[in-house]
Design an enzyme around this catalytic site. Structure first.
Site, PDB file in Angstrom:
ATOM      1  CG  HIS A  44      -0.797   5.881   4.671  1.00 15.15           C
ATOM      2  ND1 HIS A  44      -1.783   6.172   5.589  1.00 15.15           N
ATOM      3  CD2 HIS A  44      -1.416   5.237   3.646  1.00 15.15           C
ATOM      4  CE1 HIS A  44      -2.945   5.717   5.142  1.00 15.15           C
ATOM      5  NE2 HIS A  44      -2.747   5.153   3.971  1.00 15.15           N
ATOM      6  N   GLY A 102      -4.824   2.548   7.710  1.00 20.64           N
ATOM      7  CA  GLY A 102      -5.849   1.862   8.481  1.00 20.64           C
ATOM      8  C   GLY A 102      -5.585   0.370   8.566  1.00 20.64           C
ATOM      9  CG  ASP A 136      -1.947   1.138   1.166  1.00 19.63           C
ATOM     10  OD1 ASP A 136      -1.800   2.033   0.303  1.00 19.63           O
ATOM     11  OD2 ASP A 136      -2.882   1.122   1.975  1.00 19.63           O
ATOM     12  CB  ILE A 165      -3.048   9.246   9.038  1.00 16.21           C
ATOM     13  CG1 ILE A 165      -3.574   8.789   7.667  1.00 16.21           C
ATOM     14  CG2 ILE A 165      -3.495  10.663   9.345  1.00 16.21           C
ATOM     15  CD1 ILE A 165      -5.099   8.739   7.567  1.00 16.21           C
TER      16      ILE A 165
END
Length: 292
Positions: free
Chosen positions: A200, A218, A195, A215
């Protein structure tokens, strides 16, 4: 930039994917295995420790379902869900179910179907189902089932409501509270499992999406939590794992410490994950194990 509602029901695949022992090891490191005790999770972090058989964390199934390239080197086919600003996309929900443990290396045929596109007012919820079959799987018992939901902000207003999803906790205090940490470089390591979303890692892209800094994925949070729950509720044994699901409700930042509150009723537990300030970052969680 409308969603392609006509694509609901469309499928891609089956697509043959492959992975190696190294891929499984890298995923385990990416979701924190060995961080607190370098010798404590060698079954997930090494392939050549004497007397220790390499095993695979169950949540690695989400990576196989969504990010592994085809074994023949061709581009992975994608569902045509419409056009949108990628900075407005966040992971909303995830569920992984296994009929049997994932081997340390192998091949799998995966088929992904667009299950629905739903109007959530402020955005669109895009739900897809992936079925993964190992060679030799019975026709009615694929090894892997993954349901993944993405939320695309600003794309609502088309009037198709989503299904009701009841969830609740028992009327009592949690049965246990677990702690688990992330590292400041967690996203840099996790992204190597496939990913590469710049949300991110790229501060400018994160700012475009409305965040003060990049961030954590998830799905990295999902793997960190799944790993901790497997240890606490499943004797750290992938043979006992059945499923895990949850809804992402607030961002987690690399370096955050997380608290997992658990209500356990036999083989099925419900859980919430709290961030360092006490807000819920992963909600509506379920974790199911096989009877021992």
């Amino acid at each position: 930039m409308p969603m392609n509602l006509d694509a609901v029901g469309a499928s891609t695949g089956p697509t043959r994917i492959a992975w190696t022992e190294t891929d499984a090891l890298l995923y385990a490191l990416g979701v924190g295995a060995g961080q607190e005790d370098a010798l404590g999770e060698l079954a997930y972090t090494t392939e050549n420790t004497a007397g220790v058989r390499q095993r695979v964390l169950p949540t690695f199934g989400a990576v196989l379902a969504q990010f592994r390239a085809p074994a023949d080197g061709s581009p992975r086919p994608e569902l045509d869900i419409g056009t949108y600003d990628p900075a407005q996309l966040v992971h909303a929900e995830e569920a992984v179910t296994l009929a049997r443990p994932i081997p340390a290396a192998g091949t799998m045929d995966v088929t992904t179907t667009l299950a629905g596109i739903y109007d959530k007012g402020s955005g669109a919820l895009v739900v897809s189902d992936t079925v993964g079959r190992l060679p030799g799987d019975p026709p009615d018992s694929p090894t892997l089932l993954v349901r993944s939901s993405l939320f695309i902000r600003g794309e609502g207003g088309f009037g198709i409501p989503g299904p009701k999803q009841p969830w609740g906790t028992p009327d009592r205090r949690p049965d246990m509270a677990l702690e688990v940490g992330t590292r400041a470089d967690q996203a840099l390591l996790y992204r190597l499992s496939g990913d590469r979303n710049p949300l991110h890692t790229d501060p400018k892209f994160a700012a475009r999406a409305g965040f003060t800094r990049p961030i954590l994925h998830g799905m990295c949070t999902f793997g960190v939590v799944g790993r901790r729950l497997l240890s606490a509720l499943g004797d750290d044994d992938p043979e006992l794992f059945v499923s895990i699901s949850g809804r992402f409700s607030q961002p987690v930042y690399p370096g955050d410490k997380l608290s997992i509150v658990v209500w356990s009723d036999g083989p099925e537990a419900r859980f919430r994950v709290l961030g360092p300030e006490g807000w819920v970052v992963l909600d509506r969680g379920t974790f199911v194990t096989r009877p021992r």
